[in-house]
Design an enzyme around this catalytic site. Structure first.
Site, PDB file in Angstrom:
ATOM      1  N   ASN A  13      -4.580   1.852   2.521  1.00  0.00           N
ATOM      2  CA  ASN A  13      -4.647   0.961   3.530  1.00  0.00           C
ATOM      3  C   ASN A  13      -5.930   0.405   3.562  1.00  0.00           C
ATOM      4  O   ASN A  13      -7.106   0.972   3.734  1.00  0.00           O
ATOM      5  CB  ASN A  13      -4.680   1.591   5.083  1.00  0.00           C
ATOM      6  N   GLU A  41      -2.412  -2.982   5.546  1.00  0.00           N
ATOM      7  CA  GLU A  41      -3.268  -3.946   6.396  1.00  0.00           C
ATOM      8  C   GLU A  41      -4.092  -4.881   5.530  1.00  0.00           C
ATOM      9  O   GLU A  41      -5.273  -4.921   5.862  1.00  0.00           O
ATOM     10  CB  GLU A  41      -3.899  -2.953   7.380  1.00  0.00           C
ATOM     11  N   TYR A 116       3.868   0.184   5.840  1.00  0.00           N
ATOM     12  CA  TYR A 116       2.867   0.366   6.847  1.00  0.00           C
ATOM     13  C   TYR A 116       3.633   0.716   8.279  1.00  0.00           C
ATOM     14  O   TYR A 116       3.983  -0.244   8.986  1.00  0.00           O
ATOM     15  CB  TYR A 116       1.936  -0.905   6.785  1.00  0.00           C
ATOM     16  N   ASP A 157       0.477   4.118   4.414  1.00  0.00           N
ATOM     17  CA  ASP A 157       0.092   4.472   5.559  1.00  0.00           C
ATOM     18  C   ASP A 157       1.072   4.815   6.431  1.00  0.00           C
ATOM     19  O   ASP A 157       1.691   3.792   7.072  1.00  0.00           O
ATOM     20  CB  ASP A 157      -1.089   3.598   6.183  1.00  0.00           C
ATOM     21  N   ASN A 159       1.319   6.853   8.916  1.00  0.00           N
ATOM     22  CA  ASN A 159       0.677   7.056  10.449  1.00  0.00           C
ATOM     23  C   ASN A 159       1.309   8.175  10.901  1.00  0.00           C
ATOM     24  O   ASN A 159       1.675   8.169  12.250  1.00  0.00           O
ATOM     25  CB  ASN A 159       0.855   5.529  11.141  1.00  0.00           C
ATOM     26  N   ASP A 270     -11.467   2.897   6.070  1.00  0.00           N
ATOM     27  CA  ASP A 270     -11.459   4.094   6.614  1.00  0.00           C
ATOM     28  C   ASP A 270     -10.533   4.888   6.149  1.00  0.00           C
ATOM     29  O   ASP A 270     -10.231   6.115   6.550  1.00  0.00           O
ATOM     30  CB  ASP A 270     -11.128   3.875   8.281  1.00  0.00           C
ATOM     31  N   HIS A 271      -9.448   4.339   5.260  1.00  0.00           N
ATOM     32  CA  HIS A 271      -8.414   5.232   4.412  1.00  0.00           C
ATOM     33  C   HIS A 271      -8.963   5.614   2.967  1.00  0.00           C
ATOM     34  O   HIS A 271      -9.741   4.487   2.478  1.00  0.00           O
ATOM     35  CB  HIS A 271      -7.176   4.726   4.531  1.00  0.00           C
TER      36      HIS A 271
END
Length: 280
Positions: A13, A41, A116, A157, A159, A270-271
């Site tokens: 991501n 993303e 995603y 991702d 989630n 951040d991933h």
């Protein structure tokens, strides 16, 4: 694609690909010898994305309906054929969240999905309804993918932290989206439930969580850390980025790595990328 060396498939991501390249993604990619790169993303146009990657990459990109949101892509060293970009019922908007591609590797075909899943919130809001609709559609699609290709892979991702091992502070997140019992139950059905004799070895829909198979029964290793506080420095993370493979493909894995940055200020997302070698 040549089959002399393992097929290296990476997923990440990027949290906005233009920002990621400004912060160092290009340098990471140049030194990683990746054959297939799945991104989530993306939040950019196809033209912008191709410009960042360069002409040596063949690009498939499914942007989100809303400009500047979501977006999934798959870049490869060899041209692919798109198998499907829609997911679920005709009235369900999966744009920017599900992209499938077939790749010829030697005399075999590998199907790769960049996915995603919605982040959601812990209530009955429209965001959570959409997340469950996506997971429902994904659950229906997984058997079809396995029937389409014995070498199929869903990366991205997703989630959801499936097990307590997948979240550092799991006790503080039991009522938070991403670790709700209803969400985790989907992964019970994908790969099997914790404690099942055939967990991650043929239970559920028989898909294999490659990360957990390689890491074993240990905390993490994590793939996402909040931007707040000292989460990255203290490794207070979540493992929510997956390689879910059919058994035939999972059995070819020779290397699994999470490219965690050396320091907080060295991150370009951040991933962290999840990089796996498949000896096909």
């Amino acid at each position: 694609m040549p089959s002399a060396k393992p097929l290296r498939i990476a997923s990440v991501n990027v949290n906005g690909v233009r920002a990621a390249f400004r912060k160092g993604m290009g340098e990471w990619l140049a030194g990683r010898d990746v054959d297939i790169l799945a991104m989530q993303e993306v939040r950019a146009s196809s033209e912008d994305l191709q410009g960042l990657l360069g002409d040596e990459w063949d690009l498939l990109h499914d942007p989100a309906t809303a400009k500047g949101r979501a977006g999934v892509a798959i870049a490869s060293r060899n041209r692919a054929s798109i198998h499907r970009v829609e997911l679920g019922a005709a009235d369900f908007d999966s744009a920017g969240r599900w992209l499938e591609a077939d790749y010829e590797v030697g005399d075999r075909v590998v199907t790769v999905v960049s996915a995603y899943v919605h982040s959601g919130v812990a209530d009955d809001s429209p965001k959570m309804v959409e997340k469950y609709r996506f997971l429902d559609a994904m659950e229906s699609r997984l058997p079809e993918l396995a029937a389409h290709s014995e070498l199929a892979l869903v990366v991205g991702d997703l989630n959801v932290g499936h097990r307590t091992l997948d979240i550092k502070n799991w006790k503080g997140n039991v009522k938070r989206a991403g670790f709700l019992p209803e969400e985790r139950a989907y992964f019970d059905r994908f790969v099997g439930a914790e404690g099942d004799e055939l967990y991650n070895a043929g239970a559920g829909l028989s898909w294999i969580d490659v990360g957990r198979r390689v890491a074993g029964e240990v905390p993490g290793p994590y793939t996402w850390w909040s931007q707040r506080g000292k989460a990255f420095d203290t490794d207070t993370g979540w493992r929510i980025d997956y390689h879910l493979a059919t058994k035939a493909l999972a059995d070819t894995v020779v290397s699994y790595q999470i490219d965690r940055a050396a320091a907080w200020d060295a991150r370009w997302s951040d991933h962290a990328p999840v990089v796996v070698d498949y000896a096909i």
